[in-house]
Scaffold this active site. Sequence first.
Site, PDB file in Angstrom:
ATOM      1  N   TYR A 183      -2.956   4.818   6.700  1.00  0.00           N
ATOM      2  CA  TYR A 183      -3.331   4.083   7.910  1.00  0.00           C
ATOM      3  C   TYR A 183      -4.547   4.720   8.575  1.00  0.00           C
ATOM      4  CZ  TYR A 183       1.030   1.415   7.762  1.00  0.00           C
ATOM      5  OH  TYR A 183       2.048   0.572   7.399  1.00  0.00           O
ATOM      6  N   LYS A 238       0.831  -1.195   0.000  1.00  0.00           N
ATOM      7  CA  LYS A 238       0.000   0.000   0.000  1.00  0.00           C
ATOM      8  C   LYS A 238       0.872   1.254   0.000  1.00  0.00           C
ATOM      9  CE  LYS A 238      -0.131  -0.217   4.991  1.00  0.00           C
ATOM     10  NZ  LYS A 238       0.981  -1.182   4.976  1.00  0.00           N
TER      11      LYS A 238
END
Length: 368
Positions: free
Chosen positions: A217, A132
């Site tokens: 996140y 990611k």
Amino acid sequence: MIDMNRRGLVIAAGSAITASAVGLPAMAATAGRKLGYAIVGLGGYGLGIIIPQFKNCEHSKLVALVSGDPAKAKRVAAEYGVPESGIYDYKNFDSIKDNPEIDIVYVCLPVSMHAEYTIRAAQAGKHVMCEKPMAVSSKECEAMIAACKKAGKKLMIGYRCHFEAHNLEAIRLARSGAIGKLRYFRSEHGFTAGNPNAWRLKKAMSGGGSLMDIGIYALNAARYMTGEEPIAVYAKETTDRNDPRFKEVEDMIEFQLEFPSGVIGSCMSMYSANQNHILLMGDKGRIDLEPGTRYDGNKLWVGQDRSKQVDPPPGPGKTQWAAQLDHLSQCIVNNKEPIVAGEEGLRDIRIVEAIYRSAREQKRIVLA
């Protein structure tokens, strides 16, 4: 729309993470050999974090390396028992199609290279784990998903926190009603960036600044902790362009997410301060994680004054990374979709694009 998760529970369409709230999908043990991974990129994460985790895996093993530094590749191969036939560079990468030991390619490269190597891996007949954020644009994410589907291969994004014990327990507690009706979510994620020449601070390579890196996140946590998809966003950027670190990318960006249930999410990402915090506030209490998404040392409390620290039950693997690696291997063997498939990465990038647009245009953006 509704969908069925891997345990037959009805969940909101698009909320793949909701499966984690009730535990990872039960799967049969992989039969025969462990599935083989090729790690693409021997940088800090690929070499320093992922490769050492294979010793903790039950269904996965390291079989190949892809690096532009042949001396480094040979040294790592010798250390981890990878044969010389499993060493590749970026020019001969496509020849991985001829190596039957390689089942999965894990792309651990700068974000600007994710799409190219995911697509090439799929075309070589390999399943893909991609780190990611998934890509620099939603258009690239869509191309990656399409390439893997065309090749009949799985695509999973490296959202390790979906396999981390404290996060899984926080999700379970929130769903159980431990804090009543969820009203507010907050998350701040940041660290102090150093070297102005690091690839993360070059927009062409990273796609953006703190939001594309540590801010993912906060954004992803807002989605998996609430179990909802945001319907609107409002954002503001604060960056000192005289700072040599931030000539090309943003430092601080704060964004507010509106969810269908009325929950408000307030998030911050930053490259000029260290913070790692997740807070869920309900009408009867709160769930607090600080730190919440670190590699280790995460802590969880339930209660208004951090009076009750919670030790979560063990996660689905020896470590969050081992669980992540094995999850894709098991999905391949059992022909299941990963709980964090390519579509999960695409959703985040679409929201990231809306956050950047909101900050740029200084207005609330309604999400499709």
